[in-house]
Write an enzyme that holds these catalytic residues in place. Structure first.
Site, PDB file in Angstrom:
ATOM      1  N   CYS A  46      16.161  -3.602  -7.049  1.00  0.00           N
ATOM      2  CA  CYS A  46      15.660  -4.462  -8.137  1.00  0.00           C
ATOM      3  C   CYS A  46      16.621  -4.540  -9.326  1.00  0.00           C
ATOM      4  O   CYS A  46      16.480  -5.420 -10.172  1.00  0.00           O
ATOM      5  CB  CYS A  46      14.298  -3.982  -8.612  1.00  0.00           C
ATOM      6  SG  CYS A  46      13.092  -3.912  -7.294  1.00  0.00           S
ATOM      7  N   HIS A  74      12.687  -6.598 -15.664  1.00  0.00           N
ATOM      8  CA  HIS A  74      12.377  -6.772 -14.241  1.00  0.00           C
ATOM      9  C   HIS A  74      10.858  -6.820 -14.081  1.00  0.00           C
ATOM     10  O   HIS A  74      10.143  -5.939 -14.562  1.00  0.00           O
ATOM     11  CB  HIS A  74      12.976  -5.608 -13.447  1.00  0.00           C
ATOM     12  CG  HIS A  74      12.410  -5.477 -12.073  1.00  0.00           C
ATOM     13  ND1 HIS A  74      12.286  -6.560 -11.230  1.00  0.00           N
ATOM     14  CD2 HIS A  74      11.923  -4.416 -11.397  1.00  0.00           C
ATOM     15  CE1 HIS A  74      11.742  -6.163 -10.093  1.00  0.00           C
ATOM     16  NE2 HIS A  74      11.508  -4.867 -10.166  1.00  0.00           N
ATOM     17  N   ASN A  96       6.562  -9.428  -7.748  1.00  0.00           N
ATOM     18  CA  ASN A  96       7.818  -8.686  -7.924  1.00  0.00           C
ATOM     19  C   ASN A  96       8.824  -9.242  -6.917  1.00  0.00           C
ATOM     20  O   ASN A  96       8.665  -9.062  -5.710  1.00  0.00           O
ATOM     21  CB  ASN A  96       7.544  -7.195  -7.678  1.00  0.00           C
ATOM     22  CG  ASN A  96       8.787  -6.331  -7.827  1.00  0.00           C
ATOM     23  OD1 ASN A  96       9.912  -6.822  -7.766  1.00  0.00           O
ATOM     24  ND2 ASN A  96       8.582  -5.045  -8.006  1.00  0.00           N
TER      25      ASN A  96
HETATM   26  O1  UT7 Z   1      10.425  -3.090  -8.309  1.00  0.00           O
HETATM   27  C1  UT7 Z   1      10.945  -1.807  -8.083  1.00  0.00           C
HETATM   28  C2  UT7 Z   1      10.224  -0.812  -8.856  1.00  0.00           C
HETATM   29  N1  UT7 Z   1       8.831  -0.819  -8.460  1.00  0.00           N
HETATM   30  C3  UT7 Z   1       7.921  -0.532  -9.350  1.00  0.00           C
HETATM   31  O2  UT7 Z   1       8.265  -0.348 -10.484  1.00  0.00           O
HETATM   32  C4  UT7 Z   1       6.478  -0.347  -8.902  1.00  0.00           C
HETATM   33  C5  UT7 Z   1       5.866   0.775  -9.678  1.00  0.00           C
HETATM   34  N2  UT7 Z   1       4.535   1.153  -9.261  1.00  0.00           N
HETATM   35  C6  UT7 Z   1       3.460   0.380  -9.456  1.00  0.00           C
HETATM   36  O3  UT7 Z   1       3.580  -0.737  -9.918  1.00  0.00           O
HETATM   37  C7  UT7 Z   1       2.096   0.964  -9.155  1.00  0.00           C
HETATM   38  O4  UT7 Z   1       2.220   2.347  -8.891  1.00  0.00           O
HETATM   39  C8  UT7 Z   1       1.406   0.279  -7.966  1.00  0.00           C
HETATM   40  C9  UT7 Z   1       0.975  -1.127  -8.357  1.00  0.00           C
HETATM   41  C10 UT7 Z   1       2.321   0.255  -6.767  1.00  0.00           C
HETATM   42  C11 UT7 Z   1       0.127   1.029  -7.591  1.00  0.00           C
HETATM   43  O5  UT7 Z   1      -0.729   1.122  -8.731  1.00  0.00           O
HETATM   44  P1  UT7 Z   1      -1.348   2.531  -9.128  1.00  0.00           P
HETATM   45  O6  UT7 Z   1      -2.189   2.295 -10.303  1.00  0.00           O
HETATM   46  O7  UT7 Z   1      -0.204   3.507  -9.264  1.00  0.00           O
HETATM   47  O8  UT7 Z   1      -2.275   2.852  -7.888  1.00  0.00           O
HETATM   48  P2  UT7 Z   1      -2.249   4.096  -6.895  1.00  0.00           P
HETATM   49  O9  UT7 Z   1      -1.106   4.002  -5.918  1.00  0.00           O
HETATM   50  O10 UT7 Z   1      -2.404   5.371  -7.657  1.00  0.00           O
HETATM   51  O11 UT7 Z   1      -3.579   3.854  -6.129  1.00  0.00           O
HETATM   52  C12 UT7 Z   1      -4.845   3.903  -6.808  1.00  0.00           C
HETATM   53  C13 UT7 Z   1      -5.947   3.574  -5.807  1.00  0.00           C
HETATM   54  C14 UT7 Z   1      -5.838   4.391  -4.515  1.00  0.00           C
HETATM   55  O12 UT7 Z   1      -7.142   4.673  -4.085  1.00  0.00           O
HETATM   56  P3  UT7 Z   1      -7.826   6.112  -4.404  1.00  0.00           P
HETATM   57  O13 UT7 Z   1      -6.932   7.126  -3.775  1.00  0.00           O
HETATM   58  O14 UT7 Z   1      -7.863   6.207  -5.890  1.00  0.00           O
HETATM   59  O15 UT7 Z   1      -9.153   5.994  -3.753  1.00  0.00           O
HETATM   60  C15 UT7 Z   1      -5.176   3.435  -3.555  1.00  0.00           C
HETATM   61  O16 UT7 Z   1      -5.515   3.721  -2.209  1.00  0.00           O
HETATM   62  O17 UT7 Z   1      -5.831   2.198  -5.417  1.00  0.00           O
HETATM   63  C16 UT7 Z   1      -5.776   2.117  -3.983  1.00  0.00           C
HETATM   64  N3  UT7 Z   1      -4.949   0.970  -3.628  1.00  0.00           N
HETATM   65  C17 UT7 Z   1      -5.468  -0.263  -3.481  1.00  0.00           C
HETATM   66  N4  UT7 Z   1      -6.726  -0.731  -3.582  1.00  0.00           N
HETATM   67  C18 UT7 Z   1      -6.897  -2.053  -3.392  1.00  0.00           C
HETATM   68  C19 UT7 Z   1      -3.623   0.916  -3.441  1.00  0.00           C
HETATM   69  N5  UT7 Z   1      -3.242  -0.353  -3.154  1.00  0.00           N
HETATM   70  C20 UT7 Z   1      -4.372  -1.098  -3.175  1.00  0.00           C
HETATM   71  C21 UT7 Z   1      -4.635  -2.452  -2.978  1.00  0.00           C
HETATM   72  N6  UT7 Z   1      -5.911  -2.882  -3.086  1.00  0.00           N
HETATM   73  N7  UT7 Z   1      -3.659  -3.337  -2.703  1.00  0.00           N
END
Ligand code: UT7
Length: 335
Positions: free
Chosen positions: A114, A256, A286
């Site tokens: 990225c 980004h 993204n």
């Molecule tokens: O571009 C290169 C650099 N990339 C980035 O900078 C991305 C950085 N990271 C992020 O943007 C975020 O970490 C994400 C958007 C990828 C994820 O968001 P988060 O708030 O960190 O969520 P998480 O991974 O901690 O997941 C929270 C919950 C989980 O469920 P439990 O364990 O709390 O029951 C996941 O299983 O959300 C669940 N989950 C979803 N639920 C519905 C994960 N993906 C999804 C989804 N739909 N698509």
């Protein structure tokens, strides 16, 4: 010594728009989760048969037009920043150069995920500063839809396809559009946080066939989130200091487009009001190396920038890598 100046800006998105509602029919997810966690409402995925090189060629053509140049113009350097090249070998850039009629232009790919566009911008600006070329075309292009796992709802809802491109030319004095400075960095100890496990020599040299899922993009989102905020903020501060700008002199922050929450956190760290943060992640998701030029093009088309205002670009990505650039906004119209 000549200066590198932004002379043209082009963008290209594939035809297929994918809404959160459509993704909710493919994965266990919802429009509400995607919008509140990421800020994304829709993104574009290339239809079968359309590659990164195809999108890059269209964006490059648009940038040449924006710069008032024809295909076949005298452009000595073409760099394509991408995570999703047409092939592992050869690079995508020579093919794009040939399709744009750029003759014997030096052409190569940059793989800084990225951060790739900022890395490529720095390389092209340096080539102009050194007097090696008079014009350069820098393209960020991606087709992440080709590397998203159908078993991974988290990455599948975030990434989109697209391409953005800029033409750099030689300038003198303080004309608007001048690239004033860069800050680039990496931390390879975080190499496993974002990766495609298979396809490269690391996997092939094991002598074992790759598991099917290993050909897909993986990301440890939570850890990457924290790194992204810290690295983009630190890199922005380092750059502001080196070019002698106070944060309140920055007209717009063009970060980004990884996640709306990341963009807001970086702006807050820098003490910049949300109204001065460019966002188009809601419309395109993204798009990795294409993200910054697409955000620039979107904001420029909406008339967001004043000629001469100071812009701060900052990116973060796999590697881990990060990079920031300082420029003033030129009097150009994106195509
Ligand atoms: O571009 C290169 C650099 N990339 C980035 O900078 C991305 C950085 N990271 C992020 O943007 C975020 O970490 C994400 C958007 C990828 C994820 O968001 P988060 O708030 O960190 O969520 P998480 O991974 O901690 O997941 C929270 C919950 C989980 O469920 P439990 O364990 O709390 O029951 C996941 O299983 O959300 C669940 N989950 C979803 N639920 C519905 C994960 N993906 C999804 C989804 N739909 N698509």
């Amino acid at each position: 010594m000549p200066y590198a100046v932004l002379r043209g800006l082009g963008a290209h998105l594939p035809s297929r728009r994918v809404t959160n509602a459509e993704l909710a029919t493919l994965f266990e997810t919802s429009d509400e989760w995607i919008t509140t966690r990421t800020g994304i409402r829709e993104r574009y995925w290339a239809p079968p048969g359309q590659s990164t090189g195809d999108l890059a060629t269209e964006a490059g053509r648009a940038a040449l037009k924006s710069a008032g140049l024809d295909e076949g113009a005298d452009v000595g350097l073409l760099i394509v920043a991408t995570t999703t090249p047409d092939h592992l070998c050869p690079g995508t850039a020579p093919d794009v150069a040939a399709r744009l009629g750029l003759g014997k232009a030096a052409a190569y790919d940059i793989a800084a995920v990225c951060s790739g566009f900022v890395y490529a911008l720095e390389a092209a600006a340096n080539a102009i500063r050194a007097g090696r070329v008079e014009r350069a075309l820098v393209i960020g292009a991606e087709t992440y839809s080709t590397i998203l796992s159908p078993n991974d709802r988290t990455t599948s809802v975030i990434f989109g396809d697209g391409a953005g491109a800029v033409v750099l030319g030689c300038g003198a004095g303080d004309e608007p559009g001048r690239l004033l400075g860069f800050d680039l960095g990496s931390d390879g100890t975080g190499k496993d946080l974002i990766r495609i496990p298979a396809g490269g020599s690391r996997q092939r040299s094991s002598g074992l066939p790759a598991a099917e899922d290993d050909h897909y993009f993986t990301m440890q989102g939570k850890k990457v989130f924290a790194y992204a905020v810290r690295r983009m903020s630190d890199s922005s501060r380092t750059l502001l200091e080196s070019v002698g700008w106070q944060a309140d002199q920055v007209g717009h922050l063009v970060g980004h487009q990884a996640n709306l929450r990341i963009l807001r956190a970086v702006a807050e760290q820098l003490g910049l009001d949300a109204s001065r943060t460019v966002t188009n992640i809601d419309k395109v998701g993204n798009t990795s190396a294409a993200s910054i030029p697409l955000a620039l093009a979107d904001a420029a088309a909406a008339g967001t920038f004043r000629t001469g205002e100071r812009l701060l670009l900052t990116a973060f990505g796999g590697g881990l890598t990060w990079g920031s650039a300082a420029l003033t906004w030129p009097d150009i119209v994106p195509v």
